[in-house]
Design a protein around this motif. Structure first.
Motif, mmCIF file in Angstrom:
data_model
loop_
_atom_site.group_PDB
_atom_site.id
_atom_site.type_symbol
_atom_site.label_atom_id
_atom_site.label_comp_id
_atom_site.label_asym_id
_atom_site.label_seq_id
_atom_site.Cartn_x
_atom_site.Cartn_y
_atom_site.Cartn_z
ATOM 1 N N GLY A 50 5.455 0.235 -15.828
ATOM 2 C CA GLY A 50 5.465 0.401 -14.381
ATOM 3 C C GLY A 50 6.617 -0.336 -13.740
ATOM 4 N N SER A 54 10.260 1.584 -12.309
ATOM 5 C CA SER A 54 10.572 1.295 -10.905
ATOM 6 C C SER A 54 11.936 0.638 -10.782
ATOM 7 C CB SER A 54 9.493 0.383 -10.304
ATOM 8 O OG SER A 54 8.217 0.983 -10.373
ATOM 9 N N CYS A 141 0.837 8.694 -16.596
ATOM 10 C CA CYS A 141 1.573 7.885 -15.614
ATOM 11 C C CYS A 141 2.952 8.477 -15.342
ATOM 12 C CB CYS A 141 1.700 6.443 -16.109
ATOM 13 S SG CYS A 141 0.110 5.577 -16.259
ATOM 14 N N LEU A 145 1.475 9.802 -11.968
ATOM 15 C CA LEU A 145 1.400 8.562 -11.196
ATOM 16 C C LEU A 145 2.759 8.083 -10.696
ATOM 17 C CD1 LEU A 145 -0.394 6.311 -10.116
ATOM 18 C CD2 LEU A 145 -0.105 5.132 -12.307
ATOM 19 N N LEU A 149 3.974 7.113 -6.924
ATOM 20 C CA LEU A 149 4.235 5.721 -6.537
ATOM 21 C C LEU A 149 5.653 5.538 -6.011
ATOM 22 C CD1 LEU A 149 2.553 3.729 -9.475
ATOM 23 C CD2 LEU A 149 1.700 4.021 -7.138
ATOM 24 N N GLN A 152 5.849 5.938 -2.389
ATOM 25 C CA GLN A 152 4.885 5.197 -1.591
ATOM 26 C C GLN A 152 5.489 3.861 -1.154
ATOM 27 O OE1 GLN A 152 1.914 6.611 -0.690
ATOM 28 N NE2 GLN A 152 2.742 8.389 -1.801
ATOM 29 N N VAL A 154 4.854 -0.041 -0.719
ATOM 30 C CA VAL A 154 3.971 -1.093 -1.213
ATOM 31 C C VAL A 154 3.597 -2.013 -0.057
ATOM 32 C CG1 VAL A 154 5.742 -2.793 -1.793
ATOM 33 C CG2 VAL A 154 3.669 -2.651 -3.192
ATOM 34 N N THR A 210 0.336 0.653 -12.345
ATOM 35 C CA THR A 210 0.424 0.398 -10.907
ATOM 36 C C THR A 210 0.682 -1.076 -10.629
ATOM 37 O OG1 THR A 210 -1.126 2.229 -10.522
ATOM 38 C CG2 THR A 210 -0.740 0.717 -8.698
ATOM 39 N N TRP A 213 4.262 -1.655 -10.960
ATOM 40 C CA TRP A 213 4.971 -1.165 -9.771
ATOM 41 C C TRP A 213 4.922 -2.211 -8.651
ATOM 42 C CZ3 TRP A 213 2.291 0.655 -5.187
ATOM 43 C CH2 TRP A 213 3.127 1.254 -4.239
#
Length: 359
Positions: A50, A54, A141, A145, A149, A152, A154, A210, A213
């Motif tokens: 994750g 990212s 993922c 996922l 993400l 999105q 955070v 997640t 992330w």
């Protein structure tokens, strides 16, 4: 392209060797039920994935087709090879007694494994190469996922990001402790008592990924949590080591280490700390480079050793030295002679296709 965080590569190598060592212990009668065998080091991979994805991909220039091709090139060739090899070595003999694992289940499981879907709730959770369940979870993922993400926002405050990490870790821990069923992975007819047991593998990946992330957001903003973890890396690593020792002594549920993994990853992003310099050293960095080959081949290799040499308790010192050398040779050989060449071929085909499309 952002520079490599060498310590995270080395950390991946250490995690791969920890999983290999845990599986090796399964073949020792005295350690067969050791709590560390639950493979909690795999949850560290999810956090690392994750964070790393990212770190590498930005929403501004993200293209799913390129991302998809890169992920296929990275994991699929060795995944499929080890699945077939494990099937030939482990599953084919089971067909001599098809009442416990009928041919229709064998075919169904292979089809789902070939598509990397068998750890999803639509599958039986059987994996011929026992380590492959996490690849199926990561595949979810990658496909579903991460693209979500990436676009999105955070939580803005460091306190809220810390709360997110704790909640994700606590939920992952709770689901595992309540619903994990080790019998699901066995190549035989078996039905778990709870339908939630079929979700455990996938949800471990989702919550860990997640959390990675969120950890990346802390790193990118250099927030208070990042500052604490990088300055207290020695303390965080000490907590991890103490947790492992307590787990071996059956004083701590080893899955509780999922609470520490996100902070270990964040601490390792400080390239100047003593632990990060150690993780980024040539030997550990090399283990990280070949970590996927270590992870995907070690269990098949150990099963082969058992077939040839018998139980480890009967091995001589010379046998251990021989097997240690051949194990490292297989790990490195798998990477240099199969994993990397196959990956490069797929990437070359992708570049060729992109050039033809643009022409």
């Amino acid at each position: 392209m952002r520079p490599e965080l060498r310590a995270l590569t080395g950390l991946r190598g250490v995690a791969a060797m920890a999983v290999a060592f845990a599986h090796f212990q399964l073949f020792y009668p005295g350690y067969a039920n050791a709590p560390f065998m639950w493979g909690n080091a795999v949850d560290l991979f999810f956090v690392l994935s994750g964070f790393t994805l990212s770190y590498v991909y930005r929403r501004e220039d993200f293209q799913f087709s390129s991302f998809f091709a890169a992920r296929i090139a990275r994991i699929y060739p060795l995944y499929l090879l080890t699945t077939v090899v494990a099937g030939a070595a482990i599953v084919v003999p089971l067909q001599l007694n098809p009442t416990t694992y009928p041919l229709k289940d064998t075919i169904s499981d292979f089809a789902l494994q070939a598509l990397m879907l068998n750890a999803w709730p639509i599958g039986s959770d059987v994996h011929w190469n026992v380590t492959a369940w996490s690849i199926s979870s990561e595949w979810f993922c990658y496909l579903v996922l991460f693209p979500l993400l990436l676009f999105q926002k955070v939580a803005r405050s460091a306190a809220m990001r810390l709360l997110c990490i704790v909640v994700l870790s606590a939920t992952s821990y709770s689901i595992f402790v309540r619903y994990y069923d080790g019998n699901l992975g066995t190549a035989q007819i078996y039905h778990a008592n709870s339908q939630w047991s079929y979700w455990v593998a996938l949800l471990r990946g989702v919550f860990g990924f997640t959390a990675g992330w969120v950890v990346f957001a802390c790193y990118e903003r250099r927030d208070g949590l990042y500052t604490f973890c990088t300055q207290a890396s020695a303390l965080i690593w000490s907590m991890l080591i103490v947790g492992v020792v307590l787990a071996y002594r059956d004083l701590l549920n080893p899955q509780a280490l999922v609470f520490i993994h996100p902070f270990v990853v964040l601490a390792a992003t400080d390239q100047g700390s003593a632990t990060s310099r150690l993780l980024g050293s040539r030997p550990l960095h090399f283990l990280g480079v070949i970590s996927y080959s270590i992870y995907m081949t070690h269990y098949i290799l150990f099963v082969g050793y058992l077939a040839v040499f018998g139980l480890p308790s009967a091995w001589s010192a010379q046998t251990y030295v021989l097997l240690a050398c051949t194990t490292l040779a297989v790990f490195a050989g798998s990477y240099f002679f199969f994993e990397r060449p196959a990956r490069d071929v797929i990437r070359s085909l992708q570049r060729l296709r992109a050039a033809q499309t643009s022409a």
